[in-house]
Design an enzyme around this catalytic site. Structure first.
Site, PDB file in Angstrom:
ATOM      1  N   ASP A  46      -9.824  -1.879  15.927  1.00 29.40           N
ATOM      2  CA  ASP A  46      -9.060  -0.677  16.264  1.00 29.40           C
ATOM      3  C   ASP A  46      -9.953   0.563  16.293  1.00 29.40           C
ATOM      4  O   ASP A  46      -9.715   1.535  15.576  1.00 29.40           O
ATOM      5  CB  ASP A  46      -7.927  -0.497  15.253  1.00 29.40           C
ATOM      6  CG  ASP A  46      -6.823   0.437  15.735  1.00 29.40           C
ATOM      7  OD1 ASP A  46      -6.531   0.420  16.941  1.00 29.40           O
ATOM      8  OD2 ASP A  46      -6.271   1.176  14.907  1.00 29.40           O
ATOM      9  N   ASN A  74      -8.914   3.689  18.763  1.00 27.41           N
ATOM     10  CA  ASN A  74      -8.161   3.774  17.515  1.00 27.41           C
ATOM     11  C   ASN A  74      -6.714   4.189  17.773  1.00 27.41           C
ATOM     12  O   ASN A  74      -6.440   5.150  18.482  1.00 27.41           O
ATOM     13  CB  ASN A  74      -8.818   4.764  16.558  1.00 27.41           C
ATOM     14  CG  ASN A  74      -8.093   4.842  15.229  1.00 27.41           C
ATOM     15  OD1 ASN A  74      -7.455   5.826  14.940  1.00 27.41           O
ATOM     16  ND2 ASN A  74      -8.185   3.793  14.437  1.00 27.41           N
ATOM     17  N   ARG A  82      -1.334  -4.905  15.152  1.00 25.62           N
ATOM     18  CA  ARG A  82      -0.473  -6.058  14.852  1.00 25.62           C
ATOM     19  C   ARG A  82       0.378  -6.426  16.066  1.00 25.62           C
ATOM     20  O   ARG A  82       0.580  -7.610  16.353  1.00 25.62           O
ATOM     21  CB  ARG A  82       0.412  -5.746  13.645  1.00 25.62           C
ATOM     22  CG  ARG A  82      -0.345  -5.725  12.321  1.00 25.62           C
ATOM     23  CD  ARG A  82       0.550  -5.248  11.202  1.00 25.62           C
ATOM     24  NE  ARG A  82      -0.151  -5.200   9.919  1.00 25.62           N
ATOM     25  CZ  ARG A  82       0.288  -4.523   8.856  1.00 25.62           C
ATOM     26  NH1 ARG A  82       1.426  -3.846   8.941  1.00 25.62           N
ATOM     27  NH2 ARG A  82      -0.407  -4.525   7.740  1.00 25.62           N
ATOM     28  N   ASP A 100      -9.049  -6.095   4.650  1.00 29.04           N
ATOM     29  CA  ASP A 100      -9.576  -5.842   3.299  1.00 29.04           C
ATOM     30  C   ASP A 100      -9.345  -7.029   2.365  1.00 29.04           C
ATOM     31  O   ASP A 100      -9.999  -7.136   1.331  1.00 29.04           O
ATOM     32  CB  ASP A 100      -8.897  -4.620   2.664  1.00 29.04           C
ATOM     33  CG  ASP A 100      -8.875  -3.411   3.569  1.00 29.04           C
ATOM     34  OD1 ASP A 100      -9.821  -3.255   4.355  1.00 29.04           O
ATOM     35  OD2 ASP A 100      -7.902  -2.640   3.503  1.00 29.04           O
ATOM     36  N   ARG A 132      -6.516  -3.453  -7.889  1.00 24.84           N
ATOM     37  CA  ARG A 132      -5.283  -2.713  -7.619  1.00 24.84           C
ATOM     38  C   ARG A 132      -4.104  -3.528  -8.128  1.00 24.84           C
ATOM     39  O   ARG A 132      -4.230  -4.709  -8.453  1.00 24.84           O
ATOM     40  CB  ARG A 132      -5.109  -2.435  -6.122  1.00 24.84           C
ATOM     41  CG  ARG A 132      -5.044  -3.672  -5.257  1.00 24.84           C
ATOM     42  CD  ARG A 132      -4.578  -3.348  -3.850  1.00 24.84           C
ATOM     43  NE  ARG A 132      -3.203  -2.848  -3.836  1.00 24.84           N
ATOM     44  CZ  ARG A 132      -2.581  -2.457  -2.736  1.00 24.84           C
ATOM     45  NH1 ARG A 132      -3.200  -2.490  -1.563  1.00 24.84           N
ATOM     46  NH2 ARG A 132      -1.331  -2.029  -2.776  1.00 24.84           N
ATOM     47  N   GLU A 183       5.752   0.904   7.860  1.00 23.90           N
ATOM     48  CA  GLU A 183       6.186   0.227   9.083  1.00 23.90           C
ATOM     49  C   GLU A 183       6.426  -1.262   8.854  1.00 23.90           C
ATOM     50  O   GLU A 183       7.295  -1.878   9.478  1.00 23.90           O
ATOM     51  CB  GLU A 183       5.147   0.436  10.196  1.00 23.90           C
ATOM     52  CG  GLU A 183       3.873  -0.373  10.072  1.00 23.90           C
ATOM     53  CD  GLU A 183       3.006  -0.015   8.867  1.00 23.90           C
ATOM     54  OE1 GLU A 183       2.360  -0.918   8.313  1.00 23.90           O
ATOM     55  OE2 GLU A 183       2.981   1.177   8.485  1.00 23.90           O
ATOM     56  N   ASP A 184       5.668  -1.851   7.940  1.00 21.85           N
ATOM     57  CA  ASP A 184       5.854  -3.276   7.679  1.00 21.85           C
ATOM     58  C   ASP A 184       7.149  -3.556   6.930  1.00 21.85           C
ATOM     59  O   ASP A 184       7.714  -4.650   7.024  1.00 21.85           O
ATOM     60  CB  ASP A 184       4.657  -3.871   6.934  1.00 21.85           C
ATOM     61  CG  ASP A 184       4.216  -3.037   5.743  1.00 21.85           C
ATOM     62  OD1 ASP A 184       4.755  -1.931   5.539  1.00 21.85           O
ATOM     63  OD2 ASP A 184       3.307  -3.487   5.030  1.00 21.85           O
ATOM     64  N   ARG A 212      -9.700  -1.047  -2.125  1.00 24.19           N
ATOM     65  CA  ARG A 212     -11.032  -0.655  -1.656  1.00 24.19           C
ATOM     66  C   ARG A 212     -11.659   0.369  -2.584  1.00 24.19           C
ATOM     67  O   ARG A 212     -11.006   1.300  -3.057  1.00 24.19           O
ATOM     68  CB  ARG A 212     -10.934  -0.073  -0.242  1.00 24.19           C
ATOM     69  CG  ARG A 212     -10.545  -1.101   0.796  1.00 24.19           C
ATOM     70  CD  ARG A 212     -10.442  -0.514   2.172  1.00 24.19           C
ATOM     71  NE  ARG A 212     -11.699   0.029   2.655  1.00 24.19           N
ATOM     72  CZ  ARG A 212     -12.127  -0.047   3.921  1.00 24.19           C
ATOM     73  NH1 ARG A 212     -11.379  -0.666   4.834  1.00 24.19           N
ATOM     74  NH2 ARG A 212     -13.269   0.475   4.286  1.00 24.19           N
ATOM     75  N   HIS A 217      -8.022   2.775   1.703  1.00 23.79           N
ATOM     76  CA  HIS A 217      -6.874   1.912   1.931  1.00 23.79           C
ATOM     77  C   HIS A 217      -5.727   2.731   2.494  1.00 23.79           C
ATOM     78  O   HIS A 217      -5.442   3.836   2.034  1.00 23.79           O
ATOM     79  CB  HIS A 217      -6.441   1.238   0.620  1.00 23.79           C
ATOM     80  CG  HIS A 217      -5.539   0.061   0.835  1.00 23.79           C
ATOM     81  ND1 HIS A 217      -4.188   0.197   1.036  1.00 23.79           N
ATOM     82  CD2 HIS A 217      -5.803  -1.268   0.903  1.00 23.79           C
ATOM     83  CE1 HIS A 217      -3.660  -1.008   1.202  1.00 23.79           C
ATOM     84  NE2 HIS A 217      -4.606  -1.905   1.124  1.00 23.79           N
TER      85      HIS A 217
END
Length: 412
Positions: A46, A74, A82, A100, A132, A183-184, A212, A217
């Site tokens: 991207d 980008n 996706r 990642d 994390r 969005e997911d 990260r 992230h």
């Protein structure tokens, strides 16, 4: 059983400035016990400038897994890559692997086997955080088919799951490219609601969610206004797909407790008054439209009261609630009526002038007083269910059996 020309899984990898994390990510796909012949990779660069695109090209040239690489300008977020991957994928199932992160070796084999056996459209593989946190409440046991209205799966709405491609195409599911965060959640929630069941793999860690070190992230970026946008979109989706009633109320708990309430945590007290007022203004239409007694009754008292303060537009009351919680004060418990219904005495309890009704202080779901493990308090309904007639009969029979066994032992 399957058409061998069609891979079992299309692993879709959207990558932006992903080095060096991308290396381990792709190595974990190559290590899958499912086998290279049953996997394809669709990777979308991207607009990276750190060597991500070049690494993807090199990987595609040498790996035994059929790999297609797309280079594009980008897009500004994960949704665009996706969606490109969905359009190009050929597999029976889709898995959205963040560049990642990485798989455990048996992840895809176990998830495909579960989906085929249970005939479900979504499979959740246990997630573990690396540098994390990660969601944990939904991994209590492996279950071939869960009820989304009576489970914890609604608390993991990230895209890192196995989705049946037939479902995605039938519903024309795509990620909302107008949202920069959350969005997911829309994609996954719709798949939960409209799909043919959800499976959970809890006895094997399938996915490693990596934090990260460079702070890039996506979930750590973006302004608070974007969070309100995503919460609003999720609430609207639930309202559109689920009729009013207990099921909608149950799902609506998720955007209120994982999304909206985070905007009114302790940190809000340190923010400029202009931002405080703006957050209250952004929340007002959401509270007016979606905050109902049915939703409130499914939320713990301390969280419910904070949201009630927001619904009333009373930042001063919210500040009092936050100060009480931050001080780790253990609230007094008072009981009302013949049922001995418990209420927690938090700030402004009994003060009708605030607009906070006494009902807001009533314990309706299990809660902890003080730190977890100090004291558990439950609603009378839950206690009554535990002490219901069938359970008491079973306990009585067991007690009689133990008594008879003891008498026999003594006689012997």
């Amino acid at each position: 059983m399957n058409d061998k020309s069609v891979p079992d899984v299309s692993v879709i990898v959207g990558a932006y400035e992903a080095m060096p994390y991308l290396i381990r990510c792709l190595e974990s796909v190559e290590a899958q016990t499912l086998g290279a012949g049953r996997i394809e990779i669709v990777a979308i660069d991207d607009g990276s400038t750190d060597g991500t695109g070049e690494y993807l090209d090199d990987f595609a040239a040498r790996t035994s897994i059929p790999t297609r690489v797309v280079h594009q300008a980008n897009s500004g977020g994960p949704s665009g890559p996706r969606n490109v991957g969905i359009d190009l994928a050929r597999g029976r199932y889709l898995f959205f692997l963040d560049a990642d992160d990485y798989f455990a070796d048996e992840s895809l084999e176990r998830m495909v086997a579960m989906a085929d056996r249970a005939r479900t459209d979504v499979v959740l593989g246990k997630v573990e955080g690396v540098n994390r946190g990660a969601p944990g409440s939904m991994w209590r046991r492996t279950t071939a088919r869960v009820d989304i209205y009576d489970s914890q799966v609604i608390y993991t709405l990230s895209a890192q799951k196995l989705f049946r491609r037939e479902l995605v195409e039938r519903l024309n599911l795509r990620f909302d490219e107008g949202l920069r965060t959350g969005e997911d959640a829309l994609f996954t929630m719709e798949a939960y609601i409209r799909g043919n069941g959800v499976s959970v793999i809890a006895d094997y860690t399938c996915y490693y969610l990596v934090g990260r070190d460079d702070g890039k992230h996506v979930t750590k970026s973006g302004s608070y206004t974007l969070r309100f946008d995503s919460v609003s979109a999720l609430m609207a989706l639930i309202t559109e797909l689920v009729p009013p009633g207990a099921k909608r109320d149950r799902l609506m708990v998720r955007p209120f407790t994982v999304g909206l309430i985070q905007q009114f945590g302790h940190g809000v007290l340190k923010q400029p008054k202009k931002i405080q007022r703006h957050k209250m203004a952004l929340a007002a239409p959401l509270m007016a439209r979606y905050w109902t007694p049915g939703v409130a009754a499914r939320i713990k008292v301390t969280e419910r009261l904070r949201l009630d303060c927001v619904a009333l537009g009373r930042f001063d009351l919210l500040a009092d609630m936050l100060a009480f919680v931050k001080a780790e004060t253990v609230p007094e418990v008072v009981h009302r009526g013949r049922a001995r219904t418990p209420y927690l005495v938090l700030p402004h309890f009994g003060d009708r002038s605030t607009g906070l009704p006494e009902e807001s202080y009533r314990v309706t779901v299990p809660d902890w007083l003080g730190k977890p493990g100090l004291r558990r308090i439950e609603a009378p309904e839950a206690v009554r269910r535990r002490n219901s007639l069938p359970r008491r009969v079973v306990r009585g029979l067991r007690g009689q059996a133990r008594h008879v066994a003891l008498l026999r032992h003594r006689a012997a």
